[in-house]
Design a protein around this motif. Structure first.
Motif, short mmCIF file in Angstrom:
data_model
loop_
_atom_site.label_atom_id
_atom_site.label_comp_id
_atom_site.label_asym_id
_atom_site.label_seq_id
_atom_site.Cartn_x
_atom_site.Cartn_y
_atom_site.Cartn_z
N LYS A 95 0.88 -0.65 -0.29
CA LYS A 95 0.21 0.12 -0.12
C LYS A 95 1.28 0.96 -0.11
CE LYS A 95 -1.72 1.00 4.89
NZ LYS A 95 -0.65 0.38 4.82
N GLU A 96 1.58 1.11 0.91
CA GLU A 96 2.90 2.53 0.71
C GLU A 96 3.30 2.79 -0.62
OE1 GLU A 96 3.31 -0.60 3.08
OE2 GLU A 96 2.76 0.74 4.36
N PHE A 97 3.89 1.43 -1.73
CA PHE A 97 4.10 1.89 -2.96
C PHE A 97 3.14 2.65 -4.06
CE2 PHE A 97 5.27 1.44 -7.29
CZ PHE A 97 6.19 2.59 -7.84
N MET A 98 1.67 1.58 -3.40
CA MET A 98 0.56 2.33 -4.41
C MET A 98 0.08 3.73 -4.29
SD MET A 98 -0.54 -0.52 -5.85
CE MET A 98 -1.22 -1.79 -5.94
N ARG A 99 0.61 4.48 -2.88
CA ARG A 99 0.51 5.67 -2.68
C ARG A 99 0.96 6.50 -3.15
NH1 ARG A 99 0.01 5.89 2.79
NH2 ARG A 99 2.20 5.56 3.35
N ILE A 100 3.04 6.08 -3.69
CA ILE A 100 4.09 7.07 -4.12
C ILE A 100 3.24 7.05 -5.37
CG2 ILE A 100 5.90 6.25 -5.17
CD1 ILE A 100 7.36 5.14 -2.17
N GLY A 110 12.98 4.88 -9.21
CA GLY A 110 13.03 5.64 -9.83
C GLY A 110 11.25 6.60 -9.94
N ILE A 111 10.10 5.56 -10.21
CA ILE A 111 8.85 6.75 -10.13
C ILE A 111 9.10 7.20 -9.20
CG2 ILE A 111 6.64 6.26 -9.73
CD1 ILE A 111 7.13 3.44 -11.25
N TYR A 112 9.71 6.39 -7.57
CA TYR A 112 9.88 7.60 -6.28
C TYR A 112 10.28 8.31 -6.68
CZ TYR A 112 11.50 8.79 -1.80
OH TYR A 112 12.09 9.12 -0.19
N ILE A 113 11.00 8.91 -6.86
CA ILE A 113 12.16 9.68 -7.29
C ILE A 113 11.52 11.09 -8.21
CG2 ILE A 113 14.27 10.89 -8.03
CD1 ILE A 113 15.41 9.62 -5.60
N MET A 114 11.19 10.22 -9.30
CA MET A 114 9.96 10.78 -10.28
C MET A 114 8.72 11.93 -9.34
SD MET A 114 8.39 9.67 -13.71
CE MET A 114 9.68 9.96 -15.00
N GLY A 115 8.51 11.74 -8.75
CA GLY A 115 7.45 11.83 -7.58
C GLY A 115 7.88 12.73 -6.26
N LEU A 116 9.19 12.67 -5.78
CA LEU A 116 9.70 14.16 -5.81
C LEU A 116 9.94 15.27 -6.30
CD1 LEU A 116 12.49 11.81 -2.71
CD2 LEU A 116 9.91 12.92 -2.61
N VAL A 117 10.73 15.20 -7.57
CA VAL A 117 10.85 15.64 -8.64
C VAL A 117 9.03 16.60 -8.75
CG1 VAL A 117 11.19 16.90 -10.63
CG2 VAL A 117 12.77 14.80 -9.40
N PHE A 118 8.43 15.77 -9.09
CA PHE A 118 7.25 16.44 -9.35
C PHE A 118 6.90 17.02 -8.27
CE2 PHE A 118 5.85 12.66 -12.44
CZ PHE A 118 6.67 13.46 -13.30
N LYS A 119 7.28 17.23 -6.93
CA LYS A 119 6.35 17.88 -5.85
C LYS A 119 7.61 18.98 -5.32
CE LYS A 119 5.05 14.22 -2.65
NZ LYS A 119 6.28 12.93 -1.61
N TRP A 120 8.42 18.66 -5.51
CA TRP A 120 9.67 19.74 -5.36
C TRP A 120 9.39 21.03 -7.03
CZ3 TRP A 120 12.93 22.08 -9.37
CH2 TRP A 120 13.86 22.63 -9.46
N ILE A 121 9.05 20.45 -8.04
CA ILE A 121 8.49 21.34 -9.31
C ILE A 121 6.97 22.29 -8.26
CG2 ILE A 121 7.67 21.97 -11.55
CD1 ILE A 121 9.35 19.22 -12.09
N LEU A 122 5.87 21.60 -7.72
CA LEU A 122 4.77 22.28 -7.66
C LEU A 122 5.18 23.34 -6.16
CD1 LEU A 122 2.16 19.08 -7.44
CD2 LEU A 122 2.49 20.92 -8.06
N THR A 123 6.34 22.87 -5.10
CA THR A 123 6.48 23.56 -4.33
C THR A 123 7.13 24.83 -5.18
OG1 THR A 123 6.60 22.10 -2.74
CG2 THR A 123 7.39 23.88 -2.29
N ALA A 124 7.87 25.05 -5.74
CA ALA A 124 8.35 25.80 -6.22
C ALA A 124 8.08 27.05 -7.18
CB ALA A 124 9.55 24.98 -7.82
N GLY A 125 6.65 27.01 -7.88
CA GLY A 125 5.76 27.04 -7.73
C GLY A 125 5.63 26.93 -9.60
N GLY A 126 5.65 25.78 -10.40
CA GLY A 126 4.53 25.03 -11.19
C GLY A 126 5.62 24.99 -12.36
N VAL A 127 4.62 24.36 -13.47
CA VAL A 127 5.38 24.41 -14.95
C VAL A 127 5.83 26.29 -15.40
CG1 VAL A 127 5.33 24.41 -16.83
CG2 VAL A 127 4.13 22.51 -15.12
N ASP A 128 4.77 27.04 -15.04
CA ASP A 128 4.69 28.59 -15.55
C ASP A 128 6.24 28.68 -14.39
OD1 ASP A 128 2.15 28.19 -16.56
OD2 ASP A 128 1.58 29.44 -14.83
N LYS A 129 6.37 28.71 -13.54
CA LYS A 129 8.10 29.23 -12.77
C LYS A 129 8.75 28.76 -13.32
CE LYS A 129 10.17 31.50 -9.39
NZ LYS A 129 10.09 32.28 -10.07
#
Ligand code: PLP
Length: 364
Positions: A41-46, A241-260
């Motif tokens: 269930k932990e990986f399913m959440r990731i 790799g999926i886990y790291i990608m998920g962290l990168v997506f969160k980082w982009i969201l926190t940084a201001g998204g694609v527009d930023k």
């Protein structure tokens, strides 16, 4: 060290720190993500978080599916024709060849159907011919292009018009660096190791109505309908790799998204191009201004053909200042400056300062 690598490339420090913190114990499970079952269930959440954050970042419409595959960009050179070449009886596809990666994709697709190269072969990849010069076939199953040719530094600044034929795009080296309207595409794919994570996972976004046409001999791991039907879990996916990608997506969201990211990539690349354009020919970028890449900038020193001695000396000087992976691709020579999302404006500022110093010391 400032890493200007074309890929595998720099990752945001915060992402690596988070991964380091969780290396031995993810979310208090007592084991790290690498050791988690892909059915837990932990990986399913990731997996679900990773997809949801991506959907948020790109505003992906509901009629598009997202899968995480293995095989890299090169795997998709095969998967695309294996899944789409039977969309129409003629088994034909249009390829817009603007550099090495689209050349390789077109060559691979020839194994599975008839490939029409819509623009005349170019000796050098430094310009994208205008759309009204393309020879598009209305009966093609799909039109394929590479949004950013990583080796040549040639980037589309627009989405090609295909008059209803599904559009397939390799966004390996510029995904999430600019706004894109996903609804204009049939398939978008990207290997992770440049802008969104580490090597080993490939993101594929597919419009629903294009699923279910795989050729009978399509390997099961490349079959979009199998991967979509099993939520990327038909076989063991590249979990870390999926886990790291998920962290990168969160980082982009926190940084201001694609527009930023778009705003930053414009600012970073302009700083480099301005330095080149104001150098009175000491630095040159041979790519036409209409398609200069914001992600990978090929540079020659000492004239458009380059001067090996000066270029070596630049690379050594940059290395001494901790700036690495600036050597151009062997087929192009010179330097290549890669400015993916994780490269900050401060990193670029340091490079540009060194470029100016080097020019002042070496221009006669
Ligand atoms: N497409 C683009 C735009 C690339 O830059 C690359 C690799 O650099 C590829 C495809 C090939 O990807 P892979 O090495 O993951 O197969």
């Amino acid at each position: 060290v400032i890493n200007f690598s074309p890929g595998p490339a720099k990752l945001p420090e915060e992402v690596l720190q988070e991964a380091q913190k969780e290396m031995l114990n993810h979310d208090n499970v007592g084991v790290g993500v690498m050791e988690l079952s892909h059915r837990s269930k932990e990986f399913m959440r990731i997996l679900a978080d990773c997809e949801n954050n991506l959907r948020n970042l790109l505003t992906i419409p509901d009629n598009y599916k997202v899968v995480f595959m293995q095989g890299g960009g090169t795997g998709q050179f095969s998967a695309v024709p294996l899944n789409l070449m039977a969309l129409k009886p003629g088994h034909k596809a249009d390829y817009i060849v603007t550099g090495i990666w689209s050349t390789k994709a077109a060559k691979e697709a020839e194994k599975y159907g008839a490939v029409n190269r819509v623009i005349t072969k170019m000796d050098k990849y430094e310009v994208i011919p205008k759309q009204n010069e393309w020879n598009l076939d209305p009966d093609a199953c799909y039109v394929y292009y590479c949004a950013n040719e990583t080796v040549h530094g040639v980037e589309f600044s627009y989405v090609p018009e295909t008059y209803g034929v599904p559009l397939v795009c390799d966004m390996s080296s510029n995904i999430l660096s600019r706004h894109v309207d996903v609804s204009k595409f049939g398939v978008i794919y990207a290997g992770a190791q440049k802008n969104i994570g580490c090597a080993g996972v490939t993101l594929v976004i597919i419009r629903e109505d294009l699923i279910g046409y795989a050729l009978p001999y399509c390997p099961v791991v490349f079959d979009y309908s199998v991967q979509v039907g099993n939520n990327s879990l038909y076989n063991t996916p590249p979990t870390y790799g999926i886990y790291i990608m998920g962290l990168v997506f969160k980082w982009i969201l926190t940084a201001g998204g694609v527009d930023k990211m778009e705003e930053l990539s414009k600012k970073k690349s302009e700083a480099v191009y301005d330095t080149i354009d104001n150098s009175k020919g000491f630095y040159s970028c041979n790519v036409d201004e209409s398609c200069r890449s914001r992600m990978n900038i090929p540079v020659r020193i000492g004239g458009p053909g380059g001067n090996d001695v000066l270029e070596d000396s630049f690379l050594q000087g940059a290395g001494k200042r901790g700036m690495i992976s600036l050597k151009g691709h062997r087929s192009v020579g010179g330097l290549r400056i890669s400015l993916y999302n994780a490269v900050s404006f401060e990193d670029v500022d340091k490079l540009v300062t060194f470029m100016k110093e080097f020019m002042n010391e070496n221009r006669h």
